[in-house]
Design an enzyme around this catalytic site. Structure first.
Site, mmCIF file in Angstrom:
data_model
loop_
_atom_site.group_PDB
_atom_site.id
_atom_site.type_symbol
_atom_site.label_atom_id
_atom_site.label_comp_id
_atom_site.label_asym_id
_atom_site.label_seq_id
_atom_site.Cartn_x
_atom_site.Cartn_y
_atom_site.Cartn_z
ATOM 1 N N HIS A 122 0.836 -1.433 -0.342
ATOM 2 C CA HIS A 122 -0.293 0.168 -0.126
ATOM 3 C C HIS A 122 0.939 1.411 0.206
ATOM 4 O O HIS A 122 1.561 1.456 0.785
ATOM 5 C CB HIS A 122 -0.960 -0.043 1.142
ATOM 6 C CG HIS A 122 -2.027 0.562 0.859
ATOM 7 N ND1 HIS A 122 -2.996 1.027 0.591
ATOM 8 C CD2 HIS A 122 -2.111 2.695 1.587
ATOM 9 C CE1 HIS A 122 -3.360 2.405 0.893
ATOM 10 N NE2 HIS A 122 -3.070 2.865 1.577
ATOM 11 N N CYS A 123 0.682 2.313 -0.497
ATOM 12 C CA CYS A 123 1.836 2.947 -1.086
ATOM 13 C C CYS A 123 1.275 4.391 -0.623
ATOM 14 O O CYS A 123 -0.110 5.032 -1.483
ATOM 15 C CB CYS A 123 1.649 3.137 -2.784
ATOM 16 S SG CYS A 123 3.340 4.617 -2.838
ATOM 17 N N PRO A 124 1.476 5.396 -0.137
ATOM 18 C CA PRO A 124 0.907 5.884 0.618
ATOM 19 C C PRO A 124 0.792 7.544 -0.270
ATOM 20 O O PRO A 124 0.895 8.010 -0.416
ATOM 21 C CB PRO A 124 1.567 6.439 1.656
ATOM 22 C CG PRO A 124 3.076 5.804 2.322
ATOM 23 C CD PRO A 124 2.645 4.692 1.517
#
Length: 297
Positions: A122-124
Site C-alpha cells: 500500500h503506497c501512501p
C-alpha cells in the site's frame, strides 16, 4: 490512512512535481535563453516536457486505477495446478476479514479493508494499493521520475556552468539564484530516494516477485540457513523476459507506454519445477512461516 490525509499527500506530490517541472523552465531556463524562443531552447525543453507528461500520466493511473479485487463468487479450482494453500491445513487460502477465498498472490490490505490481487504494497504517495492492474503504471512512474529528475539536474547544472559563458544574460539574477538553489534542494533528495526505491522494484520486476513475496522469501532463506526446510525453486520466476512481459505486456515497444496489465490477476503462469516447501522441522517458532501461503501443484 485517513482519506483526507491521503488526498493531501497526493496533492503534495503533484505540487512537488509541478514545482520542479515548471519553476525550472520559467525562472531558470527561460531567462537563461533571454526570453526568446529558439530551436536550441525547444531542443532542450520539448524532451523534458514529454518526460514530465508521461510521469504525470502514469502517476494519475497509479492513483486512479483499481489494483484488482477478488470477484464475489470466486472459488479456487482445486482440480488444476497453481492454487495456493495454507501449510498447516493444506486447504486453499481464505481471508477471515473478507470471509472469502484468496486467489494466488492475493493479500488483504488493512488500509483499503479488502483483498488486493497480486498485492505489492500500500503506497501512501499514490493513496492506493499497488497490485495487479496498476503495478505496471507504478513501475513506469518510477522510471519516468528517475529519467525526468536526471534530465532536470543536467539542465540546471548546464545553467550553473553557463555563468562562465559570454552572453549578457548568463549571469543569474537574485530570483534565478534562489530558484536554482530550491530546485537542487528539491530534486536531489527525490532522485536519491526514488532511485533507490526504483532499483528495488526493477529487481522485483525482473524476478516476477512482489514486496510481500520478497519478505516471505527472506523468511524462507533464513529457515533454509537454519536447516529447517529445503530450498526449492520460486514458482513464479519465468525468466527475465517473461517476467517483464507478465507486467508490461509482450510488445517491448509499449513497455514505456501506459497499457493494461495482462491477465485477470486470479491465476498466474508457473515455472517448471517443484513449488512445494518441504518441512524438515515443526518447532513452535516456525508458526509465522507455516501460516504463510504455499503453492499447490
Amino acid at each position: 490512512m485517513h482519506p483526507i490525509l491521503g488526498r493531501l499527500i497526493v496533492n503534495f506530490v503533484l505540487c512537488l512535481i509541478s514545482f520542479l517541472a515548471y519553476s525550472s523552465q520559467i525562472f531558470i531556463i527561460w531567462p537563461w535563453y533571454g526570453g526568446v524562443v529558439s530551436v536550441e531552447l525547444l531542443n532542450l525543453l520539448v524532451p523534458f516536457n514529454v518526460l514530465v507528461a508521461m510521469l504525470l500520466w502514469n502517476y494519475f493511473l497509479c492513483v486512479t486505477t483499481d489494483p484488482g479485487q477478488v470477484p464475489p463468487n470466486w472459488k479456487p479450482d482445486t482440480h488444476s495446478d497453481g492454487y495456493e494453500v495454507k501449510k498447516l491445513t493444506g486447504r486453499p487460502r481464505y481471508c477471515r476479514m473478507c470471509e472469502r477465498p484468496k486467489p494466488p498472490r492475493t493479500h488483504h490490505c488493512k488500509q483499503c479493508n479488502r483483498c488486493v490481487l497480486r498485492m505489492d504494497h500500500h503506497c501512501p504517495w499514490v493513496n492506493n494499493c499497488v497490485g495487479h492492474f496498476n503495478y505496471g503504471h507504478f513501475i513506469r512512474f518510477l522510471l519516468y521520475v528517475d529519467v525526468a529528475c536526471s534530465y532536470h539536474l543536467v539542465m540546471i547544472t548546464r545553467r550553473v556552468l553557463g555563468t562562465m559563458g559570454t552572453r549578457v544574460w548568463d549571469e543569474p539574477s537574485g530570483v534565478e539564484l534562489v530558484f536554482i538553489i530550491l530546485n537542487y534542494v528539491a530534486c536531489v533528495p527525490v532522485l536519491l530516494s526514488v532511485g533507490a526505491f526504483s532499483i528495488y522494484h526493477f529487481m522485483c520486476l525482473l524476478g516476477n516477485t512482489t514486496t510481500i513475496e520478497g519478505w516471505e522469501k527472506d523468511k524462507v532463506a533464513t529457515l533454509v540457513r537454519k536447516g529447517k526446510i529445503r530450498e526449492v525453486k520460486y514458482p513464479y520466476n519465468l525468466g527475465r523476459r517473461k517476467n517483464i512481459e507478465a507486467v508490461l505486456g509482450r510488445n517491448p515497444w509499449l513497455w514505456c507506454w501506459p497499457t493494461t496489465t495482462p491477465g485477470t490477476g486470479l491465476k498466474y503462469e508457473l515455472a517448471d519445477g517443484d513449488g512445494t516447501w518441504i518441512e524438515l522441522s515443526k518447532r513452535q517458532d516456525e508458526r509465522e512461516y507455516h501460516e504463510s501461503p504455499t503453492l499447490a501443484v
